[in-house]
Design an enzyme around this catalytic site. Structure first.
Site, PDB file in Angstrom:
ATOM      1  N   SER A 567     -20.255 -11.875  22.225  1.00 15.06           N
ATOM      2  CA  SER A 567     -21.185 -11.144  23.147  1.00 15.06           C
ATOM      3  C   SER A 567     -21.846 -11.708  24.431  1.00 15.06           C
ATOM      4  O   SER A 567     -20.622 -12.057  25.716  1.00 15.06           O
ATOM      5  CB  SER A 567     -22.263 -10.688  22.535  1.00 15.06           C
ATOM      6  OG  SER A 567     -23.139  -9.359  22.219  1.00 15.06           O
ATOM      7  N   ASP A 653     -14.939  -1.233  19.567  1.00 12.62           N
ATOM      8  CA  ASP A 653     -16.254  -2.451  19.856  1.00 12.62           C
ATOM      9  C   ASP A 653     -17.288  -1.484  20.894  1.00 12.62           C
ATOM     10  O   ASP A 653     -16.384  -1.046  21.724  1.00 12.62           O
ATOM     11  CB  ASP A 653     -16.625  -3.987  20.030  1.00 12.62           C
ATOM     12  CG  ASP A 653     -17.642  -4.530  20.562  1.00 12.62           C
ATOM     13  OD1 ASP A 653     -18.611  -3.866  20.589  1.00 12.62           O
ATOM     14  OD2 ASP A 653     -17.690  -5.287  20.826  1.00 12.62           O
ATOM     15  N   HIS A 685     -17.923  -4.353  16.738  1.00  9.03           N
ATOM     16  CA  HIS A 685     -18.227  -5.693  17.282  1.00  9.03           C
ATOM     17  C   HIS A 685     -18.570  -7.402  17.033  1.00  9.03           C
ATOM     18  O   HIS A 685     -18.683  -7.852  16.961  1.00  9.03           O
ATOM     19  CB  HIS A 685     -20.223  -5.166  17.800  1.00  9.03           C
ATOM     20  CG  HIS A 685     -20.454  -6.654  19.117  1.00  9.03           C
ATOM     21  ND1 HIS A 685     -19.637  -6.590  20.094  1.00  9.03           N
ATOM     22  CD2 HIS A 685     -21.581  -7.143  19.024  1.00  9.03           C
ATOM     23  CE1 HIS A 685     -20.490  -6.927  20.937  1.00  9.03           C
ATOM     24  NE2 HIS A 685     -22.051  -7.272  20.352  1.00  9.03           N
TER      25      HIS A 685
END
Length: 716
Positions: A567, A653, A685
């Site tokens: 991320s 995501d 995600h």
């Protein structure tokens, strides 16, 4: 030689603040375009072919994870009302089973024993509330976003996402009589829905077009459909936040006396209260929002009076704890824990008889407890900290729903100590072991060493690095294969914790390390402030300096060092690949935020405006634009010798879109980089759902890392 897919160039021009940027791969953003879908499948096929040589290692690591995990197991029961609530897992099943069993008496605070019979068969009088395995049937993805039982124990609500896009459908079921499902079905909600104190209403949130939770609704249980014929919602709109920077959530205090609406940007927060005995009433603000001021609240009763406990940073950069009247929260404040520049105060949990405070000191989590003073009691109301012997550890309160409970449930663990659940008796100050995560097979904590190193950044700042390794396989000072993990954003702290999958790295002689770079929260609020916006590059250079320190001090060598991050940590991976490729033999970037400028420039994309408080606003500020452009991983790919790179992403995501790593990998290949892209076609995600699927994905990543650092596949 297996050739990578050819990514067509379809130039798109971006003009901002006089700067012109040509993006050849923006066309990959059209997720439903057959050409894009075909390209992503080609990328997966190429990655599978290139990693075919690791298939046996992947299977071995998967079997190691599976073999060390107690597949049929039971969580420590948590009392709420007249029931013990817990989750069971069953060998061969992907998901958990949510259950409850009745308490023995009103004074029963001793969790039922978790013997072998209970682990296999559940507790006496067990009632299955929700079986996620049944709910997930027919779906490639499954995520539970809300789960709540009414205060009287007669109704259950749950909300499910089967796409990975974090939009959930709420359903309600009776827990008495025949267990009938109510006609209510509330679609497209955010997570965290709950009953009010009476159980007659459900409060939930919905998201706007950019996936921001922005509205709170009240739904009367039992009315059926919640959408009118024109598509509008029939439920009562309780609160709406028009400012695109703020997220909205709703909750209930532990005392169940107040409903709370909480909203916050990355730097500002606000809370609204409503007496729970008036669920259709109007919420009132606690402290009106003030730019840059954050606060959290909890309800306490002191000497028969309702008080609000607030952890805030108004004039206190590391936060302080104050008490105000619940009837006049903007009135006089009483300071309970004043600001301390060496301690980052994080949260307070109030109970009928005591409070628990969580904070950070010296880069580690801490937990302390104090009794609430009463005129008719002589309890010591001094805050006392719980102490643990290990040099590195993580501790925190959790699973404490009951207002009157006499103990505090807490979780503890470290790199070498499996996750452990304790109950802390506040009166006797006794720590009661309830359960420690089982590690099957041959696991000896004494074989493992954890320690902290300190690197020196370019500006002289000392950066903590946490390491763990096997004593019998690694000799400090002799270069070993090493995986260096980093994140460094949103004040998120990467605390030392135990992980069964990680043992598959450690048993192969690999050192695992975390660089606690600026932008995280390990060393207080200023540690975060110095790694965001126009200080963001500190995050990247801290990681590079940590890698250099580990090389210079003999822990590893450039041909044996891999970097890992996901991320915002994936942005870190992309940045260090450009900054210092010579230090790494491999870089694993998971759901990586590698095209930040394109995303942050577009307010229509999910969560963009919210992110301006973290990264700056390049849309309106030329300085921020130039700064972000100077570190954007995609826009700074250049001719150099990159380490091998694996980017893992998910098609659905909504936080970091798949298109970012897809574009990045294509650009890397232009300059000759050995870059792979793995796309989960039915995930969000957090990756794939289901524990066995998640273990296989972890085995895929770890096999790649083992190969990248040159460790022996079998650990010999």
């Amino acid at each position: 030689m297996i050739q990578p897919p050819e990514t067509a160039k379809k130039p798109t021009e971006r003009v901002q603040h006089g700067d012109v940027y040509i993006d050849d791969y923006e066309w990959l953003r059209e997720k439903d375009d057959p050409e894009v879908q075909a390209h992503l499948h080609e990328e997966n096929a190429y990655t599978n072919a290139r990693t075919e040589n690791l298939s046996l290692l992947r299977e071995q690591i998967f079997e190691e994870i599976k073999g060390r995990t107690r597949e049929t197991d039971l969580s420590v029961p948590t009392r709420e009302g007249d029931w013990w609530y817990y989750t069971r897992t069953v060998e061969g099943q992907q998901y958990g089973i949510h259950c409850r069993a009745p308490i023995a008496s009103p004074d029963d605070w001793e969790p039922p024993a978790l013997d072998e019979h209970a682990q296999v068969n559940g507790l006496p009088g067990e009632q299955v509330l929700l079986d996620d395995n049944v709910e997930s049937e027919g779906h490639d993805f499954y995520s539970l976003g809300s789960f709540d039982v009414s205060a009287d124990g007669t109704r259950l609500l749950w909300a499910v996402d089967t796409e990975g896009d974090e939009r959930y459908t709420i359903r309600i079921r009776s827990l008495v009589d025949d267990g009938a499902v109510f006609p209510d079905e509330i679609a497209d909600t955010g997570s965290g829905a709950l009953f009010d104190g009476s159980g007659d209403y459900v409060f939930y949130t919905t998201v706007d077009e950019s996936w921001r939770p922005d509205t709170v609704w009240r739904h009367p249980v039992g009315i059926g459909p919640t959408v009118e014929s024109d598509g509008s919602r029939a439920d009562a709109k309780v609160f709406h936040e028009p400012d695109d920077r703020y997220w909205v959530g709703v909750g209930l205090t532990r005392s169940r006396d107040f409903l709370v609406i909480e909203l916050g940007s990355n730097i500002t927060s606000e809370a609204w209260l409503l007496r729970s005995d008036d669920p259709t009433g109007e919420f009132t603000v606690v402290w009106p929002r003030k730019e840059g001021v954050e606060y959290d609240i909890d309800h306490a009763i002191v000497a028969g009076r309702d008080r609000l406990l607030l952890v805030h940073n108004d004039g206190a950069v590391n936060f302080e704890l104050v008490s105000v009247s619940a009837d006049d929260p903007q009135g006089p404040r009483r300071t309970l824990l004043p600001h301390n520049p060496d301690v980052r105060l994080e949260s307070v949990d109030a109970f009928r008889d005591f409070v628990a405070v969580e904070y950070r000191r010296d880069g580690l989590t801490r937990l302390a407890v104090a009794c609430i003073p009463e005129k008719d009691r002589s309890d010591d109301d001094t805050l006392h900290e719980l102490h643990f012997d290990e040099p590195l550890f993580t501790v925190g309160a959790g699973g404490n729903p009951e207002w009157t409970q006499p103990t505090l449930r807490l979780g503890y663990g470290s790199f070498v100590t499996p996750s452990t659940v304790y109950d802390y008796d506040v009166r006797t100050r006794e720590l009661l072991l309830r359960k420690q995560q089982a590690v099957l097979g041959e696991f000896d904590p004494a074989l493992f060493e954890q320690r902290r190193e300190w690197a020196t950044a370019q500006d002289g700042t000392r950066i903590p690095i946490s390491l763990v390794y096997r004593r019998d396989l690694v000799t400090p000072g002799e270069p070993a294969p090493l995986v260096l993990y980093g994140y460094g954003s949103y004040e998120a702290s990467m605390d030392p914790s135990f992980g069964i999958p990680r043992l598959s790295l450690l048993d192969r002689g690999i050192v695992f390390a975390i660089a606690h770079v600026r932008g995280g929260g390990e060393l207080g609020r200023l540690w975060y402030e110095h790694g965001k916006k126009l200080h963001k590059k500190n995050t990247f250079t801290d990681f590079v300096d940590s890698a250099r320190h580990l090389i210079d001090t003999g822990w590893t060598a450039p041909d044996r060092l891999a970097a890992q991050g996901g991320s915002a940590g994936g942005l870190l991976m992309g940045a260090v690949a450009n900054l210092a490729p010579k230090y790494f033999s491999g870089i694993l970037a998971e759901v990586p935020f590698v095209d930040p400028l394109t995303s942050i420039l577009d307010p229509s994309l999910p969560l963009t405006v919210i992110e301006w408080d973290e990264w700056g606003d390049p849309l309106h500020d030329p300085e921020v634009y130039a700064y972000m452009k100077s570190y954007s991983p995609l826009e700074n790919v250049h001719e150099t010798r990159y380490p091998r790179i694996l980017a893992v992403t998910s098609l659905n995501d909504t936080r970091v879109l798949y298109v970012e790593p897809a574009k990045w990998v294509a650009r890397l290949r232009e300059v000759g980089a050995d870059a792979l892209l793995k796309v989960e076609m039915a995930a969000g995600h957090g990756g794939v759902s289901g524990r066995y699927s998640a273990w296989r994905e972890r085995a895929f990543a770890y096999a790649w890392l083992v190969d990248a650092v040159g460790a022996h596949p079998t650990g010999e």
